[in-house]
Each structure stands twice: as C-alpha cells, then as structure tokens.
Design an enzyme around this catalytic site. Structure first.
Site, short mmCIF file in Angstrom:
data_model
loop_
_atom_site.label_atom_id
_atom_site.label_comp_id
_atom_site.label_asym_id
_atom_site.label_seq_id
_atom_site.Cartn_x
_atom_site.Cartn_y
_atom_site.Cartn_z
CE LYS A 216 -3.51 2.52 3.11
NZ LYS A 216 -4.34 2.45 4.12
CE LYS A 228 -6.73 8.59 8.24
NZ LYS A 228 -7.37 7.09 8.57
CG ASP A 239 -2.14 4.96 5.07
OD1 ASP A 239 -1.95 3.82 5.63
OD2 ASP A 239 -3.20 5.19 4.46
CG ASP A 298 -10.13 6.76 7.06
OD1 ASP A 298 -9.02 6.90 6.10
OD2 ASP A 298 -10.08 7.18 8.37
CD GLU A 300 -7.01 5.01 2.49
OE1 GLU A 300 -7.89 4.98 3.27
OE2 GLU A 300 -5.71 4.67 2.81
NE ARG A 302 -10.91 -1.86 3.60
CZ ARG A 302 -11.43 -2.11 4.65
NH1 ARG A 302 -12.47 -2.71 4.69
NH2 ARG A 302 -10.81 -1.51 5.99
#
Ligand code: BES
Ligand code: ZN
Ligand code: ZN
Length: 452
Positions: A216, A228, A239, A298, A300, A302
């Site tokens: 990712k 968030k 992330d 949020d 996102e 996957r």
C-alpha cells in the site's frame, strides 16, 4: 557505516556479556585508564538469540549517545562466541538501527556518531538489510509534501535500477486503459496524480512464477470525505509503509543476488478531498470486473490494493501473492505496536512466513478467516462492500482483498500498528517509522528460493 577499528583512540568501547542478568537491562562501566568500556548484559547464555543481541547493542549505543560519545568501538566477542557470524551481524545491526536519524529540515547540522567494529565485520547480507530498513524508515518518515506518488515512484525506480531491477511506472492514463477503477477512484481525489510502481527482480529460473509483493502506497491519507479527526492525522504521511517494506525487501534480494523471482507492485495515491471525489454510497467497478459499494472513503487502502492484486495476477503472472499495508486501526487495538496481524489461505505458505519471522525476530499473529466474516462485507447493491457492517475491521479488510486473489496462495499483513511508533518498543527502534517487515519479507523470499 561501520568500519573495522584501526586502534585509533575512541571515546568508548561497547561490549556484551552473558554472566550479567536481565538481557539488555544491566549496565556496568569499566575503565583501564585509556578507554572506558560499557558492558551490557545478555542474560542467560542458553536464551540468547540474534534479537537479544540486537536489543542489547541498541541499549548500549543509546546509553553512550546520551553520554555524549562521538566515537565508539563495538566488541562483538560475546555475540560471536554464542551465535557466530549471526551474532556479529545482530550487534552491528542493533547499534546502527538505534543510531538511525530521519532526514531533518533543521537549519543547523547535526553530527553522527562514528562506529567501529573490533576484530570482525558484519556480513554483506546483514549490512544490506540494515540499509534496507533505514531506507524504508526514510520513505515513511518523509513528509507528505516532499513525497507525492510521483516522488515515491522516482525514488524507488532510480534506486532499484542501480541493482539491476527492471522498473515500470504505470500512469493514471494507462491505469484507466487497464480498467483500474478502484485504484483511480481513490487516486483521482488528489491534485497529485496517482501511479502504479512495478519493480521486477529476476534472480531465479526464467520459468519460475514470481512472488507478487503488493504494498500500500498511500502517501497521505486524510480519510477523504470521511475525513479523519485532527487527532488521527499525525501519522497520515506514513500510510505507505507497506510500499516501503516490499521495496526494502526487494532491494535486499537484488543486492544479495538471491535466486528467486519477485515482482513488487505498488499502487500509490493520495487520499484527499476534491469536488468530485468519491463519497459513501457510491458504487464503483474494478480491474477484476467486480463491483464495490463504498461504505467509507477512509477504507481506501483495500480499494487500491484490490486493483494492484488483479494487476499482479493478470499482467505480471505472479504465483504466490503477498499484500502488506497499514490497513486498519483495529489491528492496533488488537495487537498494539509490537505485533502485526495476518491472514493466509495456504498452509505451506503460512509455515514459510512464520519461519521467516522467526529468523527476523519480528512478531506476527495469524487471524481466522471464517465464513461468517465474509458475510460482513456483503453489499445489497454490489459484489462486495469496502467496510464491514458488523465490526472485525482487520479480518474483514483482509477478506475484502481475498475476493480479488483468484484462488492463488495469498498472504495479507496488516502493519498499521508496527510500522510506526511514537516511542520505541525495542531499543533498536527510533521514534517514527520502524522499517517493519523488510527483513521478514526478505527471508520469506530467500526461503522460497531454496524450495524452488
Ligand atoms: N491508513 C488507515 C489505517 C491506519 C489507522 C493506519 C491507524 C495507521 C494507523 C486506513 O486507511 C483507514 O483509515 N482505515 C479505517 C477503515 C475503516 C474506515 C473501515 C480504520 O481503520 O479506521
Ligand atoms: Zn484511510
Ligand atoms: Zn489508509
């Protein structure tokens, strides 16, 4: 990096010994008039592993740093006696990782400690892994405004190419032509264009299907329209730790010429808010042909990983698939910052992975994949929903991805807890990025090379 000691004057010597109780906890100082030695305990000789040595060396080096040491020589004798080359490697790695500093934008320069090793040096393999961990930490620590998807792609491809890795960057336009709607639905939310980074390392037989390492690469995750709260935004630049992990592992494979084929696929996007960004209730398509109902913008990771997995299977012809991501807050609630959760649909693959983790010293715990969990991501209007309607966030996020694996052997790792620490959980960590999973993924691929 570490150099062999040439007997020149140093501030301190750092040595380990077993007769002291409490691994890494007992310290004592000894001076012979010339050099002061800091001794760190390893505990009972019977229980010493590479991880014990890493922690003890890191503890010692941080203590010496606190004392203002500028030059230190590491004495690997005790570690070498117990664990041979592995002990030397662990001592050097623990010290180097403890001294890691992220890039700084301070106007005043800081100086690094100079490290020497007395009598023996770490192996090339160990050095390359230490460097790969630090590189992964650098990427994850880098501010989001200095590392947009195009920056990540450039950094990775430039570095990978110097080790003979084949690279390709798939643009948003090319991804559109491939039908990667799930990936682009997230990627189109930002001013900085998304891209898919592909790195192909071919060290194995030409007819051996590569393992697909999918990471990712969300360079910042604001949550999108499901924004968030401010209190959750601090670590959002990190992330892309899954991407950093697969990248670090691949570099180490290439540097050590491990006879295996591995293909890294990184979907890189920003998750932001634009006037036409996706919103809850939307239904989107994907490269696989499956439709997805959006329950939360949020979730996102996957979405982009689903298309990256389909791409790896259909365009890169990978055999085993592994995906790794800072995917859910739920895994942090479950396992904290020391242990990553994983799912796996193949027992032999799972065994290989746990053996690799035993070599690296990292902690992983397998999660169940019962059918009841699959029901939680059913959607009334699409093939699958991107959120669970009944909790179990980490398992259901993994099972969402399983829907795109086309029955290939698959392993899914959620490193949302372990990729980033606000304070070190072990002494060789520093605040911020940890470089999680780099060594475990390397050892997994190396073990597969032996099996092939
Ligand atoms: N990147 C986050 C997960 C995360 C949380 C990483 C904390 C590191 C620390 C992910 O994209 C996310 O926001 N997941 C949501 C999913 C939910 C909306 C179903 C979460 O875990 O809250
Ligand atoms: Zn998110
Ligand atoms: Zn995310």
């Amino acid at each position: 990096m570490l150099k062999l000691w040439n007997q020149e004057a140093v501030d301190w010597r750092l040595a380990l010994r077993t007769e002291m109780e409490g691994a890494g906890s007992r310290l004592s100082v000894e001076a012979d008039g010339k050099t002061a030695t800091l001794w760190v305990g390893l505990g009972d000789a019977e229980t010493v592993t590479a991880e014990t040595v890493r922690r003890a060396a890191a503890k010692g080096i941080k203590t010496l740093k606190g004392l203002g040491a500028k030059t230190v020589v590491l004495d690997p004798a005790a570690a070498q006696t117990l664990l041979h080359q592995e002990g030397i490697d662990a001592m050097a790695q623990g010290a180097a990782l403890a001294l890691y500093r992220p890039r700084s934008w301070k106007t005043e320069e800081q100086t690094d400690m100079t490290l020497y090793m007395e009598s023996a040096l770490p192996s090339e393999e160990s050095n390359s892994l230490t460097e790969a961990i630090c590189l992964a930490r650098d990427l994850v620590n880098c501010p989001a405004n200095h590392l947009v998807p195009a920056d990540l792609a450039r950094t990775m491809t430039e570095t990978a190419r110097t080790y003979g890795v084949e690279t390709e960057i798939i643009s948003a336009e090319q991804a559109r032509a491939l039908g990667m709607e799930a990936f682009l639905t997230v990627g189109d939310s930002a001013g900085h264009a998304p891209c898919l980074i592909v790195l192909r390392y071919r060290g194995g037989a030409p007819d051996q299907a590569p393992i697909g390492l999918v990471g990712k690469g969300v360079t910042c995750d604001t949550g999108g329209y499901c924004l968030k709260p401010a209190s959750s935004m601090k670590g959002i630049k990190g992330d892309m730790a899954g991407a950093a992990a697969v990248f670090g592992a691949l570099l180490a494979l290439a540097r050590n010429k491990v006879p295996v084929n591995a293909t890294v696929v990184i979907p890189s996007v920003e998750n932001r808010i634009a006037p036409d960004s996706f919103i809850p209730g939307d239904v989107i398509g994907s490269m696989s042909g499956k439709t997805i109902e959006i329950g939360n913008t949020d979730a996102e990771g996957r979405l982009i990983l689903a298309d990256a997995i389909t791409y790896a299977l259909r365009k890169e012809g990978v055999g085993r698939v592994l995906d790794i991501a800072t995917l859910t807050g739920a895994v942090v609630g479950m396992f904290g910052f020391t242990t990553a959760g994983f799912l796996c649909n193949d027992e032999a693959y799972c065994t290989d992975f746990m053996e690799a983790a035993a070599v690296s010293g990292e902690q992983y715990w397998r999660l169940p994949a019962f059918d009841e969990y699959r029901k939680m991501i059913e959607s009334p209007v699409a093939d699958v929903s991107n959120v669970s309607n009944d909790g179990c966030g980490t398992i259901t996020a993994g099972l969402f991805l399983e829907a795109f694996t086309e029955s290939h052997p698959w392993l899914h790792i959620d490193i949302a807890g372990t990729a980033w620490v606000d304070s070190p959980k072990w002494e060789y960590q520093t605040n911020g990025a940890t470089g999680a999973a780099v060594t475990t993924l390397y050892h997994l691929c190396k073990a597969m090379a032996k099996e092939a």
